[in-house]
Design an enzyme around this catalytic site. Sequence first.
Site, PDB file in Angstrom:
ATOM      1  N   SER A 252       0.848  -1.191   0.000  1.00  0.00           N
ATOM      2  CA  SER A 252       0.000   0.000   0.000  1.00  0.00           C
ATOM      3  C   SER A 252       0.879   1.235   0.000  1.00  0.00           C
ATOM      4  CB  SER A 252      -0.860   0.022   1.258  1.00  0.00           C
ATOM      5  OG  SER A 252      -0.006   0.134   2.381  1.00  0.00           O
ATOM      6  N   LYS A 253       0.348   2.298  -0.556  1.00  0.00           N
ATOM      7  CA  LYS A 253       1.199   3.486  -0.675  1.00  0.00           C
ATOM      8  C   LYS A 253       1.440   4.165   0.662  1.00  0.00           C
ATOM      9  CE  LYS A 253      -2.489   6.303  -2.590  1.00  0.00           C
ATOM     10  NZ  LYS A 253      -2.998   6.834  -3.807  1.00  0.00           N
TER      11      LYS A 253
END
Length: 498
Positions: free
Chosen positions: A253-254
């Site tokens: 995930s960013k």
Amino acid sequence: MSKVKVRIAPSPTGDPHVGTAYIALFNAAFAKSQGGEFILRIEDTDQVRSTRASEEAILKSLRWLGLEWDQGPDVGGPHGPYRQSERGDIYRGYADLLIEKGHAFHCFCTSDRLDRLRREQKLNSQPPGYDGLCSGLSATEVADRHAKGEASVIRMHVPREGTCNVPDMLRDPIAIDWKQVDMQVLLKSDGMPSYHLANVVDDHLMEITHVIRGEEWISSTPKHILLYQYFEWDAPTFCHLPLLRNADKSKLSKRKNPTSIDYYQRIGILPEALMNYLGMMGWTMPNGEEKFTLQEMIDNFDITRISLGGPVFDVAKLSWLNGRYIRESLDNQQFGQRLQEWAFNSDYISQFLPMVQDRVELLSDVAPLAAFFFAGMPDVSAEDFANNRIDQPTMSKLLQLVLWKLETERNWDKEHVMADVKAVGDHMGLKLKDMLAPIFVAITGSPRSVSVLDAMVVLGPDLTRGRLRHALNVVGAPSKKQQKELEKEFQQIAAFLD
Ligand code: GLU
């Protein structure tokens, strides 16, 4: 046996994601190793979130990585159009066919009723899903309600008993109870298909033999298998690849890792190194060698050798591999050429030279001042952010809100970036000058430099967000609980701006 045909089907709703490149690589390697074809299809039925800019960016990034497709929106092919938004009529016909065959029904339930249903199900700890209210309506009732102008969607019938065994190239059949499978909407009231209908119809019409996609789609596959049965079509072979993970094994995930392909391009990763690294995600060369070319991967590819333990996307390991490419695979001249293509070229440099010219006395002052335009993450520590006007919690909140705001920005120019930053400052009651100080350090690595907003525009969205994320880690990001509360505040800022 028919010729192998595989596809990737990205939805153009955001930045080009490394996960898309990973799935694309494994599809391409499988197709090429089997003498088959690789198709690229754009799944843009979500008209609110899909944009042409995102589609272009995805295609550009995949090409930068060295991937080529045999059919696609930009190269054409016998099964076009390759953009689902241009295939609307096709899906409507197939949805009607399912109604005729008795495998689907018109549903008139309003969103109010569905919301209520969802709430009740939650309260009673039942799985969410449609309760079948409209599934028994007669053809006359349906016609009457349509005549009265009531809007409807088309849903598929799904058995309420028994189990679906999802076959998979990498696993034993995966048993999913039909009870868990929702009576999925196939055609929305605006006439657009849902992902499920469009995906199955297109895979069939495009003669896809193998659906190789991420594990997150396993729970959708029973619906797809059922649709193939309803249409009396042969289902393709399914293969669900393990998801890329953060170091803590959560889904990539960013929040924890940059996920945009463009970010890696901007920090100076070579495309062949990124492809090689993605090839190591769950797969290894038979001889154990970690550095290999796409052709070597194709020559040795055996899809059944993919291991299912969640592969960790580790930026440090990627950088190490990139270093091997720089040292072992490029001669001096090629290295120079790559540097030029990357950022040492007049196109790029001329974007910030005017800002630098006003601030130097000697030509030799330029390089130190402009070094951050060529850097990845600046070397900053918590002390660099120490600021007597803004305390740590405020700074952390500020950086988080600015980052979120800029993550949603699709128009990357000074006017929009400025409006985003100002909106957060206004919301927090901070003076522009005060709030820009930590942003200066985050972006340029020093408290004084060229105009930080101009710099953000030149650096582009990926490096800017990457540096803000890096700054947050240095300063201390808000805790999970604080983030939840901040998200509510953020909605207010977002609503205010739109
Ligand atoms: N549009 C889906 C995605 O964005 C495609 C999933 C599939 O390959 O079936 O990943």
